[in-house]
Scaffold this motif. Structure first.
Motif, short mmCIF file in Angstrom:
data_model
loop_
_atom_site.label_atom_id
_atom_site.label_comp_id
_atom_site.label_asym_id
_atom_site.label_seq_id
_atom_site.Cartn_x
_atom_site.Cartn_y
_atom_site.Cartn_z
N ILE A 21 -0.19 4.73 -4.77
CA ILE A 21 -0.07 3.36 -5.20
C ILE A 21 -0.30 3.64 -6.97
CG2 ILE A 21 -0.67 0.97 -5.32
CD1 ILE A 21 -1.48 1.64 -2.02
N ALA A 38 -0.90 -3.95 -0.67
CA ALA A 38 -0.39 -2.68 -0.48
C ALA A 38 -1.33 -1.81 0.38
CB ALA A 38 -0.31 -1.97 -1.76
N VAL A 77 4.25 3.38 -4.87
CA VAL A 77 4.28 2.13 -4.71
C VAL A 77 3.76 1.64 -6.25
CG1 VAL A 77 3.70 -0.28 -4.01
CG2 VAL A 77 4.02 1.82 -2.45
N GLY A 113 8.49 1.72 -4.46
CA GLY A 113 8.20 0.37 -4.12
C GLY A 113 7.98 -0.57 -5.44
N THR A 143 5.31 -2.05 -0.78
CA THR A 143 4.78 -0.82 0.15
C THR A 143 5.65 -0.76 1.31
OG1 THR A 143 2.55 -1.35 -0.94
CG2 THR A 143 2.86 0.23 1.18
#
Length: 161
Positions: A21, A38, A77, A113, A143
């Motif tokens: 992420i 997320a 993401v 994402g 996510t």
């Protein structure tokens, strides 16, 4: 993946996936909500230890997403927020982030994402950030989309001779 027509998608087991992420730092309250969403999605999809990387702003998301994709993450993401102001800055940053993240996904065949909020007002961003009282949870949605796409890509790879 929200609003009318959103798929009713149940979490699948993604415990074997490496997930990163990358999150911008501007608009801390909104970003905290996106990151929390997320991380909730990772838990829902059984991703035990996602890697979280922070960058200064939304403009910096693509270059870090590309580096993470090169490091072998199965899904990345990207989370950010850009709020319209009185200058063309909004369009430049939004276009650069969108184009850059699309390029990362296509160049590396790694799902990215897209959790970048592009809003006219801060109230709109808060309403999409997955905070208490928000109508939407874009961090979770971005996510979930990346994880399901990573699972789909893995199944295509396994099915190809």
């Amino acid at each position: 993946m929200s609003g009318p027509g959103a798929p009713d998608q149940q979490p699948v087991d993604c415990s074997d996936l490496r997930v990163a992420i990358v999150a911008a730092s501007w608009h801390q309250t909104v970003m905290d909500g996106l990151v929390a969403g997320a991380l909730r999605a990772c838990a829902d999809y059984r991703v035990a230890e996602p890697t979280l990387v922070r960058v200064p702003g939304t403009f910096e998301l693509p270059v870090v997403a590309a580096a993470l994709a090169r490091q072998g993450f199965d899904a990345v993401v990207a989370l950010g927020v850009v709020i319209r102001g009185g200058t063309p800055h909004f369009e430049y940053v939004c276009n650069a982030a969108t184009d850059g993240l699309s390029r990362v996904a296509l160049d590396h065949t790694v799902p990215v994402g897209f959790g970048v909020l592009t809003c006219d007002t801060e109230d709109q961003a808060v309403d999409r950030a997955g905070l208490d009282g928000s109508r939407e949870d874009k961090g979770h949605e971005a996510t979930a989309a990346a994880l399901v796409t990573a699972r789909t890509l893995a199944s295509i790879t396994q099915a190809t001779p």
